[in-house]
Design a protein around this motif. Sequence first.
Motif, PDB file in Angstrom:
ATOM      1  N   PRO A 158       9.061   2.909  -5.699  1.00 58.95           N
ATOM      2  CA  PRO A 158       8.240   2.360  -4.603  1.00 58.95           C
ATOM      3  C   PRO A 158       7.431   3.424  -3.871  1.00 58.95           C
ATOM      4  N   VAL A 159       7.968   4.639  -3.744  1.00 60.67           N
ATOM      5  CA  VAL A 159       7.201   5.701  -3.082  1.00 60.67           C
ATOM      6  C   VAL A 159       5.972   6.041  -3.918  1.00 60.67           C
ATOM      7  N   GLN A 160       6.146   6.119  -5.230  1.00 62.29           N
ATOM      8  CA  GLN A 160       5.004   6.384  -6.105  1.00 62.29           C
ATOM      9  C   GLN A 160       3.941   5.291  -5.970  1.00 62.29           C
ATOM     10  N   LYS A 161       4.386   4.026  -5.921  1.00 59.43           N
ATOM     11  CA  LYS A 161       3.422   2.913  -5.765  1.00 59.43           C
ATOM     12  C   LYS A 161       2.672   3.034  -4.439  1.00 59.43           C
ATOM     13  N   ALA A 162       3.404   3.411  -3.381  1.00 61.84           N
ATOM     14  CA  ALA A 162       2.760   3.565  -2.063  1.00 61.84           C
ATOM     15  C   ALA A 162       1.738   4.698  -2.104  1.00 61.84           C
ATOM     16  N   LEU A 163       2.107   5.818  -2.732  1.00 60.51           N
ATOM     17  CA  LEU A 163       1.181   6.957  -2.799  1.00 60.51           C
ATOM     18  C   LEU A 163      -0.090   6.566  -3.553  1.00 60.51           C
ATOM     19  N   GLN A 164       0.073   5.778  -4.627  1.00 60.96           N
ATOM     20  CA  GLN A 164      -1.114   5.348  -5.384  1.00 60.96           C
ATOM     21  C   GLN A 164      -1.984   4.404  -4.550  1.00 60.96           C
ATOM     22  N   LYS A 165      -1.314   3.531  -3.787  1.00 62.44           N
ATOM     23  CA  LYS A 165      -2.047   2.565  -2.959  1.00 62.44           C
ATOM     24  C   LYS A 165      -2.877   3.264  -1.881  1.00 62.44           C
ATOM     25  N   LEU A 166      -2.346   4.376  -1.372  1.00 61.27           N
ATOM     26  CA  LEU A 166      -2.997   5.076  -0.260  1.00 61.27           C
ATOM     27  C   LEU A 166      -3.926   6.192  -0.734  1.00 61.27           C
ATOM     28  N   ALA A 167      -3.972   6.420  -2.051  1.00 60.96           N
ATOM     29  CA  ALA A 167      -4.641   7.614  -2.584  1.00 60.96           C
ATOM     30  C   ALA A 167      -6.119   7.688  -2.199  1.00 60.96           C
TER      31      ALA A 167
ATOM     32  N   SER B 175      -8.943  -5.452  14.844  1.00 60.58           N
ATOM     33  CA  SER B 175      -9.831  -4.624  15.663  1.00 60.58           C
ATOM     34  C   SER B 175      -9.270  -4.507  17.071  1.00 60.58           C
ATOM     35  N   LEU B 176      -9.225  -3.255  17.565  1.00 63.90           N
ATOM     36  CA  LEU B 176      -8.799  -3.039  18.954  1.00 63.90           C
ATOM     37  C   LEU B 176     -10.014  -2.773  19.845  1.00 63.90           C
ATOM     38  N   GLY B 177     -11.201  -2.819  19.281  1.00 68.52           N
ATOM     39  CA  GLY B 177     -12.433  -2.463  19.976  1.00 68.52           C
ATOM     40  C   GLY B 177     -13.089  -1.346  19.196  1.00 68.52           C
ATOM     41  N   HIS B 178     -12.805  -0.105  19.583  1.00 70.57           N
ATOM     42  CA  HIS B 178     -13.314   1.047  18.835  1.00 70.57           C
ATOM     43  C   HIS B 178     -12.453   1.302  17.587  1.00 70.57           C
ATOM     44  N   HIS B 179     -11.173   1.221  17.749  1.00 72.04           N
ATOM     45  CA  HIS B 179     -10.251   1.508  16.633  1.00 72.04           C
ATOM     46  C   HIS B 179     -10.118   0.278  15.722  1.00 72.04           C
ATOM     47  N   GLN B 180     -10.297   0.518  14.424  1.00 78.17           N
ATOM     48  CA  GLN B 180     -10.183  -0.557  13.433  1.00 78.17           C
ATOM     49  C   GLN B 180      -8.971  -0.279  12.541  1.00 78.17           C
ATOM     50  N   LEU B 181      -8.009  -1.201  12.567  1.00 80.87           N
ATOM     51  CA  LEU B 181      -6.754  -0.992  11.831  1.00 80.87           C
ATOM     52  C   LEU B 181      -6.697  -1.836  10.566  1.00 80.87           C
ATOM     53  N   THR B 182      -6.059  -1.265   9.529  1.00 79.13           N
ATOM     54  CA  THR B 182      -5.787  -2.003   8.300  1.00 79.13           C
ATOM     55  C   THR B 182      -4.308  -1.842   7.966  1.00 79.13           C
ATOM     56  N   PHE B 183      -3.689  -2.915   7.497  1.00 81.25           N
ATOM     57  CA  PHE B 183      -2.254  -2.878   7.193  1.00 81.25           C
ATOM     58  C   PHE B 183      -2.038  -2.796   5.677  1.00 81.25           C
ATOM     59  N   TYR B 184      -1.181  -1.889   5.287  1.00 84.90           N
ATOM     60  CA  TYR B 184      -0.837  -1.726   3.867  1.00 84.90           C
ATOM     61  C   TYR B 184       0.657  -1.942   3.693  1.00 84.90           C
ATOM     62  N   LEU B 185       1.017  -2.977   2.963  1.00 84.61           N
ATOM     63  CA  LEU B 185       2.445  -3.224   2.715  1.00 84.61           C
ATOM     64  C   LEU B 185       2.961  -2.222   1.679  1.00 84.61           C
ATOM     65  N   THR B 186       4.050  -1.559   2.006  1.00 89.12           N
ATOM     66  CA  THR B 186       4.654  -0.561   1.109  1.00 89.12           C
ATOM     67  C   THR B 186       6.149  -0.867   0.974  1.00 89.12           C
ATOM     68  N   PRO B 187       6.471  -2.010   0.357  1.00 86.84           N
ATOM     69  CA  PRO B 187       7.874  -2.439   0.335  1.00 86.84           C
ATOM     70  C   PRO B 187       8.804  -1.421  -0.329  1.00 86.84           C
ATOM     71  N   MET B 188      10.024  -1.330   0.218  1.00 79.61           N
ATOM     72  CA  MET B 188      11.100  -0.472  -0.288  1.00 79.61           C
ATOM     73  C   MET B 188      10.815   1.018  -0.127  1.00 79.61           C
ATOM     74  N   VAL B 189      10.011   1.354   0.869  1.00 82.94           N
ATOM     75  CA  VAL B 189       9.894   2.773   1.262  1.00 82.94           C
ATOM     76  C   VAL B 189      10.461   2.904   2.684  1.00 82.94           C
ATOM     77  N   HIS B 190      11.654   2.599   2.867  1.00 77.59           N
ATOM     78  CA  HIS B 190      12.794   2.390   2.022  1.00 77.59           C
ATOM     79  C   HIS B 190      13.516   1.075   2.311  1.00 77.59           C
TER      80      HIS B 190
ATOM     81  N   LYS C 227      -9.188   7.975  11.158  1.00 74.21           N
ATOM     82  CA  LYS C 227      -8.585   8.409   9.881  1.00 74.21           C
ATOM     83  C   LYS C 227      -7.127   8.842  10.063  1.00 74.21           C
ATOM     84  N   VAL C 228      -6.395   7.960  10.725  1.00 72.61           N
ATOM     85  CA  VAL C 228      -4.984   8.232  11.030  1.00 72.61           C
ATOM     86  C   VAL C 228      -4.120   7.244  10.261  1.00 72.61           C
ATOM     87  N   LEU C 229      -3.125   7.769   9.551  1.00 73.96           N
ATOM     88  CA  LEU C 229      -2.167   6.910   8.863  1.00 73.96           C
ATOM     89  C   LEU C 229      -0.855   6.904   9.642  1.00 73.96           C
ATOM     90  N   PHE C 230      -0.455   5.729  10.100  1.00 74.78           N
ATOM     91  CA  PHE C 230       0.853   5.559  10.724  1.00 74.78           C
ATOM     92  C   PHE C 230       1.801   5.147   9.600  1.00 74.78           C
TER      93      PHE C 230
END
Length: 405
Positions: free
Chosen positions: A205-214, A131-146, A159-162
Amino acid sequence: MYINTKIAGEIYYVGVNDRIKEKFENMLPLPYGVSYNSYLIADEKVALIDTVEASHGDIFIQKIQSQLQGRNIDYLIINHMEPDHSGSITQLRKYYPNVTIVGNKRTLEMVEGYYGIDDNTMEIKDGDQLSLGHHQLTFYLTPMVHWPETMMTYDKTEKVLFSGDAFGCFGTLDGGVLDTEINLDKYWDEMYRYYANIVGKYGSPVQKALQKLASLEIQYICTTHGPVWHGNISKVVDIYDRLSRYEGCEGVVIVYASMYGNTEQMAEAVAQGLVRNGIKDVVMHNVAKSDASVILSDIFKYKGLVIGGPTYSNELHPDIHSLLTKIELRQVKNRDFGFFGSFSWAGVSGKKLAEFGENMKWCMVDDRVEEKMALKKDNYLKCLDLGKNLAELLRTPDTKDENSD
Ligand code: FEO
């Protein structure tokens, strides 16, 4: 001073443009330059997401200082450690010595390995939140991209994805950052070229990441290269989905080497055969002239591939051999393949190209055309047939999917 572009909420773009570098990673030409993107979230706590290449560290620091007006940075979140993004960590710590470096286990190993930094770090795991205060961040591991440490950070509040390198492309950001405020023409082909050359091997790995973020609701994709995606999110996700499944469009890339023009005449005949049988997208590359990064980009874009070359010193022509190693390295799947060759006294290239296609487990047309010296009528007609049969193969639905994972 700088007035940074606001993305959403308290998120600002603090990246830089590189119009000096000739070749990305000393391999890939940059006709439109490249941007190194970084984002600042100036909430109750201040977080910076990724840095920029060391060559542009001074401008980067000035942009941050203009935004923060004396405030400190609490967190440096590292989505990706490749030096075009991590290269300014050491400089940043000189200006902001108390910043806590946030990354996963693999990230922090690299921070120490590249920069000798092992203090003020925070290790996070997949799904952890900050938590940064107002902004709430979540981390998603997406190994091998790339790379193995690659991860993405999601800001649930705005609703921003970095996304790190994912969905990125070559090309500087010339006055605008958001895709909704700039002409995007130059970026689309550069997205294909970026993907094919840098991410191309890692389709699974890209396919796995896309499914994780879907399931995430995404309003903005903040990548580390190229525009921030807001108005074209479904388009860029679709491009990544198709590329990572190695799904090519109906069309054919013909790549050839030709020292005296004889092999080139075979390539011309194959192209005729394709177009006469309804294939409109035929892209021809003289391997001696086209940059390999562009050829690879087109190979990822189209389902059909024809490679032709003369025998050279009892081997494949060296430029064709070099291209084959680049294709093998990326483990390109599901292509419909044809080949042809030529020779003056001993034919080797046809056999080698056949072995290549078999090793790649691609669908191959039966035509095997290899000419001795100049192209003559019977082999000219065989080249036309090769094009015709490849056109038919392209229209045949895939019946096997063992190569699709
Ligand atoms: Fe843009 Fe993988 O670095």
